[in-house]
Each structure stands twice: as C-alpha cells, then as structure tokens.
Design a protein around this motif. Structure first.
Motif, short mmCIF file in Angstrom:
data_model
loop_
_atom_site.label_atom_id
_atom_site.label_comp_id
_atom_site.label_asym_id
_atom_site.label_seq_id
_atom_site.Cartn_x
_atom_site.Cartn_y
_atom_site.Cartn_z
N GLU A 1 0.83 -1.22 0.00
CA GLU A 1 0.00 0.00 0.00
C GLU A 1 0.85 1.26 0.00
O GLU A 1 0.41 2.31 -0.47
CB GLU A 1 -0.97 -0.03 1.19
CG GLU A 1 -1.94 -1.19 1.04
CD GLU A 1 -3.15 -1.11 1.96
OE1 GLU A 1 -3.13 -0.29 2.89
OE2 GLU A 1 -4.08 -1.90 1.74
N LYS B 1 -0.55 3.08 -5.50
CA LYS B 1 -1.75 3.88 -5.16
C LYS B 1 -3.02 3.23 -5.70
O LYS B 1 -4.09 3.40 -5.13
CB LYS B 1 -1.60 5.28 -5.76
CG LYS B 1 -0.56 6.12 -5.04
CD LYS B 1 -0.60 7.55 -5.55
CE LYS B 1 0.48 8.37 -4.85
NZ LYS B 1 1.08 9.35 -5.76
N ARG C 1 -5.95 0.80 -6.33
CA ARG C 1 -6.56 -0.11 -5.36
C ARG C 1 -7.42 -1.19 -6.03
O ARG C 1 -8.41 -1.66 -5.48
CB ARG C 1 -7.42 0.69 -4.35
CG ARG C 1 -6.58 1.52 -3.38
CD ARG C 1 -5.77 0.61 -2.44
NE ARG C 1 -4.94 1.34 -1.51
CZ ARG C 1 -3.65 1.64 -1.70
NH1 ARG C 1 -3.05 1.25 -2.81
NH2 ARG C 1 -2.96 2.30 -0.78
N GLY D 1 -10.66 -1.12 1.23
CA GLY D 1 -10.35 -0.12 0.21
C GLY D 1 -9.95 -0.73 -1.12
O GLY D 1 -9.87 -0.03 -2.13
N TRP D 2 -9.68 -2.03 -1.14
CA TRP D 2 -9.27 -2.69 -2.39
C TRP D 2 -10.50 -3.30 -3.07
O TRP D 2 -11.33 -3.92 -2.42
CB TRP D 2 -8.25 -3.78 -2.14
CG TRP D 2 -6.87 -3.26 -1.83
CD1 TRP D 2 -6.45 -2.75 -0.64
CD2 TRP D 2 -5.77 -3.15 -2.74
NE1 TRP D 2 -5.14 -2.34 -0.73
CE2 TRP D 2 -4.69 -2.58 -2.03
CE3 TRP D 2 -5.58 -3.46 -4.08
CZ2 TRP D 2 -3.46 -2.33 -2.60
CZ3 TRP D 2 -4.33 -3.23 -4.64
CH2 TRP D 2 -3.29 -2.65 -3.91
#
Ligand code: SF4
Length: 449
Positions: free
Chosen positions: A399, A403, A405, A426-427
């Motif tokens: 991470e 940047k 995702r 967040g992925w």
C-alpha cells in the motif's frame, strides 16, 4: 571405493568450530561422505589429509567443462542412477550437426536454420548449444572452412574427426572457444592426445565396443589426460543404449573411475535420416545418461518437447521451481497501474507474466510467497489465502508503494474474493479468467471500459 563418514572424521581437525556451516566436524564429515558438502568448506583440514581424501571423495563421474564465456557448460558430474534418488546436476546438451560430406547448399541452409530455434522457457534459454561438425574422408567440402562457418554461429563445437592432421588444422581455427575433439580411437589415441592437450580441449574417445573404449580411456589416463568424454554410440540403437547405461552403472554403482566420464550419443549414426526416431531417442537419452546428444537437425518440432522434458528432468525434485516474491512492474507499470497477484511457482509466473506482457497493458504483478506451489495446490495447502495475501501486503509494504486499489486474483481461487476485500479494506478485488491464455483479452477489455 567411496569413503565412509567415519573414515573422513578420523582425518578431520575435530575443532567443532561450525565455520563449515555444520554443527560439528562429525556432521560435516557425514555430509562430505554423502557428496552433500565439499571438503574445501573446512579451512582446517591439513594438506596431507586433503590429498588423502580428494581422490576418494571426488564424485564418481568427472565434471568436464567445455565452451567459454556465456557458452561455457559443464557435462557429467552425476552421482546417482535415478533422478528420484537425489538429483541430476548437469543437463543433457543437444548438438545440431554438420558434415563436410554435405553439399554447399545443404550446409548453407543448415547454418541459416540453426539460430532460428532460440526461445525462453521458465527463465531458461532453449537453443542448440552445440554444433557437431563431422569429418568424412570422402567429403568434398573443406573441413576447416566448415568449422570456421560453424564457429561463427557462436555455439560450442564438437569436432567429430579421427584424422590427426585434419583435427590439428581444425583446432587451429576454433580452439579458443574450447570445443570437444571427438577423435581418439584405439589406433590414434596417443597422437590425438597430444593434439587435444596442446590445444587445451576435451578429448572424446570412441571404439568398436566398450572393451576397446575402456582400454583406450585407461591408456589416456596413463598419459595423464582425464579431460575426456566417452562416445558410447554403437552400431545399433540397442548397442548404443546398452553402452550408455553400462557406462553410467560402472561409474556410479561399481565406482569404476575409468568409466566416470560424460557421454556422447550420436543419433545421426544410428538413426540416419529418420528424424522422428531421432527425436524419440533423444528423449530416451535425455533420461538415460546422454551428456551430449547429437541430432541431424533441431527444429521447433524437436526442440519444444525435448527441451521441456530436459527442464523437468534436470531440476531438483525436492526443490520447487520458484521465483522471488515481490512486485514485478510489467509494460511500464507504475504506482497508478492495476495490480494482479499470483503464486511464486516458476511455471505460473512465466505463463502469467508472458500473457500480461503480450497484452501490452501496464500491470503490477505481485508475487507472494506460496512455497513455490501452483495456485490450486497452494490454496489447498493453506499457502495462498486471504491471510497469506494480507501478510505479504504488510511485509512488502504494497500500500505504501502502489496507489491503485484494484487487485486481480486468479480465477481458480475466486472463492477468496470476499475474504480478501475484508482483510484489505479499500481494495476492489476482480476475478481473472481461470486460464492464463485468456488474460490478454480480459485485460484489453478492462482497459477499454
Ligand atoms: Fe570441524 Fe572444520 Fe567444520 Fe570447524 S570447519 S566444524 S573444524 S569440519
């Protein structure tokens, strides 16, 4: 006879200092006896002890170096009969062949064909590493000229020539590239030995049968030459197979050092013009002890199955073929490019990376440590899971480095999607197709949308 660990221990320094990497001198001596360590790893053995041990602890088959620079290769050095016992160490080398008995057009056509087979498979370059240049007294093409032309291909040569004067002239134009001179027979071995020794090249020994070959090798050893290979080619396929197996057995099982040399198997002699039979025999002699296998031609039809077989045979069965875990930026990928993850099994890596490169789409290929296993095996063994991916993400600071995702995961472990999204908040996890070959279209479609 090979020494036992205790015999070696009697001559050891008995310091137990661990400098050799073994916890005790006894453990080190046991490894030396098994061939798993070299005596030179201990700096404290006396010269006297080393001299006593060197002959007895040397591998039953000599390792013979040929070629120079990037084309340098080692033949022989094998310690077992079967691959499952330990591992085969120095792979079979295939030789394409030329002869001064060929007409000029055929020679030129062959010289143009040889470089065409040259490709990578799982990180290994596959090509005909050797050119066998045969000399025939009836041939009309100038042999030295032929050797010069063959040498210009940049491959290591094997000169099949039993005429002493012709061999001398041929070596004058190619000896610096360290070819093999396959020319010693019971009739000419003393003169050929002088020629090969003067040029500093490996000498090949042939004869009517194994008895003749054995006596010639013994005589050459008596002259101080142990830089030899043995041409086991007989009058028939059956005889060639028997000779090649007998040689390995005598060296490994019986510890007969006179047989402890790499072999040359010339399929052009035993299966002339039968290219299918030669291909089948080349596969057999890859498994059964051919160090150099000479073929009439090596096109992609022969190379693809043969080199694949060789790669499988000459890998350590106890060690998975794997690549280093890490981020591999393909097609100019940067921190904003999409990510795709898979396992560190070398075959998977090279298949997947090859398809990704073919797509032309910038991708960060993230390889995690999965024990060198394939996707489904790693998943079944618990080495590819949402936890292993989460752990690798932290260790490799993914991470911090990337940047983007979006993460593509192998289609065969689609079941992990939900768990990975829970562990990597967040992925967005995207499922790839099940087969690598479908990746090009998949990525291009993604890029278009
Ligand atoms: Fe023994 Fe030599 Fe190993 Fe030290 S380095 S433990 S002396 S074998």
């Amino acid at each position: 006879m090979a020494l036992k660990g205790l015999d070696i221990f009697k001559l050891s320094p008995k310091k137990n200092c661990k400098e050799c990497g073994s916890p005790t001198c006894m453990a080190f001596c046991m490894k030396v006896a098994q061939g798993a360590a070299d005596i030179s790893a201990c700096p404290y053995f006396s010269e006297d002890a080393k001299a006593q041990l060197s002959e007895a602890t040397a591998p039953p088959m000599k390792s013979i170096k040929i070629g120079t620079g990037a084309e340098e290769m080692v033949l022989g050095g094998e310690t077992v009969m079967e691959r499952h016992e330990k591992t085969f160490v120095n792979k079979t080398r295939y030789a394409d062949s030329l002869c001064n008995c060929m007409d000029e057009a055929t020679i030129e056509a062959k010289l143009a064909e040889v470089p065409k087979v040259d490709y990578d498979r799982i990180g290994e370059r596959m090509y005909a590493e050797l050119i066998y240049v045969n000399y025939s007294a009836e041939g009309s093409y100038d042999y030295v000229e032929l050797v010069k032309k063959a040498a210009a291909l940049g491959r290591t040569l094997v000169l099949g020539c039993t005429d002493v004067e012709v061999a001398k002239a041929a070596l004058a134009v190619c000896k610096d590239s360290k070819p093999v001179l396959n020319g010693a027979t019971p009739a000419n071995y003393a003169e050929m030995n002088a020629v090969a020794t003067e040029a500093g090249v490996v000498l090949g020994v042939s004869g009517a049968d194994m008895n003749e070959i054995y006596d010639t090798v013994k005589a050459l050893e008596g002259l101080g030459n142990k830089n030899l290979v043995i041409d086991t080619t007989g009058a028939t396929v059956k005889e060639t197979f028997a000779n090649t197996v007998q040689l390995r057995k005598a060296a490994i099982k019986d510890g007969d050092r006179t047989c402890g040399y790499p072999s040359i198997v010339n399929l052009v002699k035993v299966a002339k013009d039968d290219l299918h039979l030669q291909a089948a025999l080349a596969a057999i002699f890859t498994i059964k002890y051919g160090s150099i296998v000479v073929m009439q031609e090596i096109t992609y039809a022969e190379a693809l199955p043969l080199y694949g077989l060789r790669q499988n045979i000459f890998t350590d069965p106890q060690k998975p073929m794997r690549v280093e875990p890490g981020i591999y930026a393909l097609n100019g990928a940067d921190e904003n490019s999409i990510c795709l993850t898979t396992v560190d099994f070398a075959l998977t890596y090279f298949l997947v990376s090859g398809e990704l490169e073919r797509s032309g789409v910038p991708v960060n290929l993230i390889i995690s440590d999965a024990g060198g296993l394939s996707v489904l095996t790693a998943w079944a063994a618990g080495k590819l899971s949402s936890s292993s991916i989460e752990k690798f993400w932290k260790e490799a600071d993914i991470e911090g480095k990337i940047k983007n995702r979006k993460l593509i995961i192998p289609g065969k472990v689609a079941v992990l999607k939900g768990e990975i999204e829970a562990k990597l908040p967040g992925w967005e996890v995207i499922i790839a197709p099940r087969e690598a070959v479908e990746l090009v279209k998949f990525l291009k479609d993604m890029q278009a949308n």
